[in-house]
Write a protein that holds these residues in place. Structure first.
Motif, mmCIF file in Angstrom:
data_model
loop_
_atom_site.group_PDB
_atom_site.id
_atom_site.type_symbol
_atom_site.label_atom_id
_atom_site.label_comp_id
_atom_site.label_asym_id
_atom_site.label_seq_id
_atom_site.Cartn_x
_atom_site.Cartn_y
_atom_site.Cartn_z
ATOM 1 N N CYS A 22 38.625 32.267 8.099
ATOM 2 C CA CYS A 22 39.751 31.890 8.965
ATOM 3 C C CYS A 22 40.752 31.160 8.091
ATOM 4 O O CYS A 22 40.458 30.073 7.586
ATOM 5 C CB CYS A 22 39.264 31.005 10.105
ATOM 6 N N ALA A 23 41.906 31.766 7.887
ATOM 7 C CA ALA A 23 42.955 31.172 7.072
ATOM 8 C C ALA A 23 43.980 30.494 7.976
ATOM 9 O O ALA A 23 44.445 31.104 8.946
ATOM 10 C CB ALA A 23 43.626 32.237 6.216
ATOM 11 N N ALA A 24 44.324 29.266 7.650
ATOM 12 C CA ALA A 24 45.245 28.480 8.469
ATOM 13 C C ALA A 24 46.551 28.219 7.731
ATOM 14 O O ALA A 24 46.558 28.010 6.518
ATOM 15 C CB ALA A 24 44.590 27.162 8.857
ATOM 16 N N SER A 25 47.648 28.232 8.489
ATOM 17 C CA SER A 25 48.955 27.953 7.910
ATOM 18 C C SER A 25 49.882 27.426 8.999
ATOM 19 O O SER A 25 49.462 27.290 10.155
ATOM 20 C CB SER A 25 49.552 29.211 7.276
ATOM 21 N N SER A 33 43.188 19.405 7.144
ATOM 22 C CA SER A 33 42.096 18.440 7.251
ATOM 23 C C SER A 33 42.235 17.510 8.451
ATOM 24 O O SER A 33 41.325 16.726 8.728
ATOM 25 C CB SER A 33 41.990 17.615 5.959
ATOM 26 N N ASP A 34 43.328 17.588 9.178
ATOM 27 C CA ASP A 34 43.509 16.802 10.397
ATOM 28 C C ASP A 34 42.963 17.515 11.626
ATOM 29 O O ASP A 34 43.006 16.967 12.732
ATOM 30 C CB ASP A 34 44.997 16.495 10.607
ATOM 31 N N ALA A 52 30.222 27.856 16.781
ATOM 32 C CA ALA A 52 30.001 26.740 15.858
ATOM 33 C C ALA A 52 31.261 25.897 15.761
ATOM 34 O O ALA A 52 32.367 26.377 16.035
ATOM 35 C CB ALA A 52 29.611 27.250 14.475
ATOM 36 N N ALA A 53 31.077 24.645 15.351
ATOM 37 C CA ALA A 53 32.201 23.739 15.144
ATOM 38 C C ALA A 53 31.934 22.898 13.911
ATOM 39 O O ALA A 53 30.777 22.629 13.569
ATOM 40 C CB ALA A 53 32.401 22.843 16.359
ATOM 41 N N ILE A 54 33.013 22.470 13.267
ATOM 42 C CA ILE A 54 32.894 21.650 12.078
ATOM 43 C C ILE A 54 33.933 20.539 12.131
ATOM 44 O O ILE A 54 35.043 20.743 12.624
ATOM 45 C CB ILE A 54 33.044 22.504 10.797
ATOM 46 N N THR A 55 33.550 19.367 11.653
ATOM 47 C CA THR A 55 34.456 18.231 11.680
ATOM 48 C C THR A 55 35.581 18.391 10.666
ATOM 49 O O THR A 55 35.558 19.277 9.814
ATOM 50 C CB THR A 55 33.685 16.947 11.373
ATOM 51 N N ARG A 56 36.556 17.503 10.763
ATOM 52 C CA ARG A 56 37.738 17.602 9.897
ATOM 53 C C ARG A 56 37.379 17.520 8.420
ATOM 54 O O ARG A 56 37.951 18.250 7.600
ATOM 55 C CB ARG A 56 38.734 16.499 10.265
ATOM 56 N N ALA A 57 36.449 16.656 8.086
ATOM 57 C CA ALA A 57 36.053 16.502 6.679
ATOM 58 C C ALA A 57 35.000 17.525 6.259
ATOM 59 O O ALA A 57 34.677 17.625 5.074
ATOM 60 C CB ALA A 57 35.531 15.093 6.428
ATOM 61 N N VAL A 102 41.666 22.359 16.434
ATOM 62 C CA VAL A 102 41.815 21.367 17.486
ATOM 63 C C VAL A 102 42.278 20.034 16.906
ATOM 64 O O VAL A 102 41.711 19.529 15.936
ATOM 65 C CB VAL A 102 40.485 21.143 18.235
ATOM 66 N N ARG A 103 43.329 19.514 17.554
ATOM 67 C CA ARG A 103 43.742 18.146 17.252
ATOM 68 C C ARG A 103 44.151 17.508 18.567
ATOM 69 O O ARG A 103 45.097 17.977 19.213
ATOM 70 C CB ARG A 103 44.896 18.087 16.261
ATOM 71 N N GLY A 104 43.439 16.483 18.985
ATOM 72 C CA GLY A 104 43.692 15.858 20.275
ATOM 73 C C GLY A 104 43.431 16.860 21.391
ATOM 74 O O GLY A 104 42.365 17.468 21.452
ATOM 75 N N THR A 105 44.403 17.060 22.248
ATOM 76 C CA THR A 105 44.247 17.974 23.370
ATOM 77 C C THR A 105 44.824 19.359 23.078
ATOM 78 O O THR A 105 44.812 20.238 23.935
ATOM 79 C CB THR A 105 44.949 17.415 24.612
ATOM 80 N N ARG A 106 45.317 19.568 21.879
ATOM 81 C CA ARG A 106 45.940 20.840 21.530
ATOM 82 C C ARG A 106 44.977 21.698 20.715
ATOM 83 O O ARG A 106 44.330 21.215 19.785
ATOM 84 C CB ARG A 106 47.226 20.602 20.756
ATOM 85 N N GLU A 107 44.907 22.951 21.092
ATOM 86 C CA GLU A 107 44.030 23.900 20.409
ATOM 87 C C GLU A 107 44.801 25.179 20.140
ATOM 88 O O GLU A 107 45.408 25.754 21.039
ATOM 89 C CB GLU A 107 42.784 24.194 21.245
#
Length: 119
Positions: A22-25, A33-34, A52-57, A102-107
């Motif tokens: 999964c490439a993000a931009s 990382s946020d 599955a889910a993974i934390t920011r770090a 995901v960051r806060g309530t936005r996905e």
């Protein structure tokens, strides 16, 4: 708006292995990382299922019961990428795999990559 693109899908045999990416931009105020990152999947005619889910770090992860001990989620924050290594593939693993950020309530969601399991 975060832009996500999944890749790596295709036809795999039962018991085989495959790694999705999964490439993000598109980051503006924040960096990759946020964002906590997730994988979901949806079988034909089925509902979207948590994989599955993974934390920011990248220091902690959780898995859905159906993939636990077979799949591994990782991320590379320097490359703005996340991965899903899938081992011991089963017929039930077929479907469209989506990544989300995901960051806060936005996905934000990608458009998905298709996995077909066939012998």
């Amino acid at each position: 708006q975060v832009h996500l693109v999944e890749s790596g899908g295709g036809v795999v045999q039962p018991g085989g292995s495959l790694t999705l990416s999964c490439a993000a931009s598109g980051f503006t105020d924040f960096t990759f990382s946020d964002y906590a990152m997730n994988w979901y999947r949806q079988a034909p005619g089925g509902q979207r299922e948590f994989v599955a889910a993974i934390t920011r770090a990248g220091d902690n992860s959780i898995y859905g019961d159906s993939v636990k001990s077979r799949f591994t989620i990782t991320r590379d924050n320097a490359k703005n990428e996340m991965y899903l290594q899938m081992n011991s593939r089963e017929y039930g693993d077929k479907g469209v795999y989506y990544c989300s950020a995901v960051r806060g309530t936005r996905e934000s969601w990608g458009k998905g990559t298709l996995i077909t399991v066939s012998s």
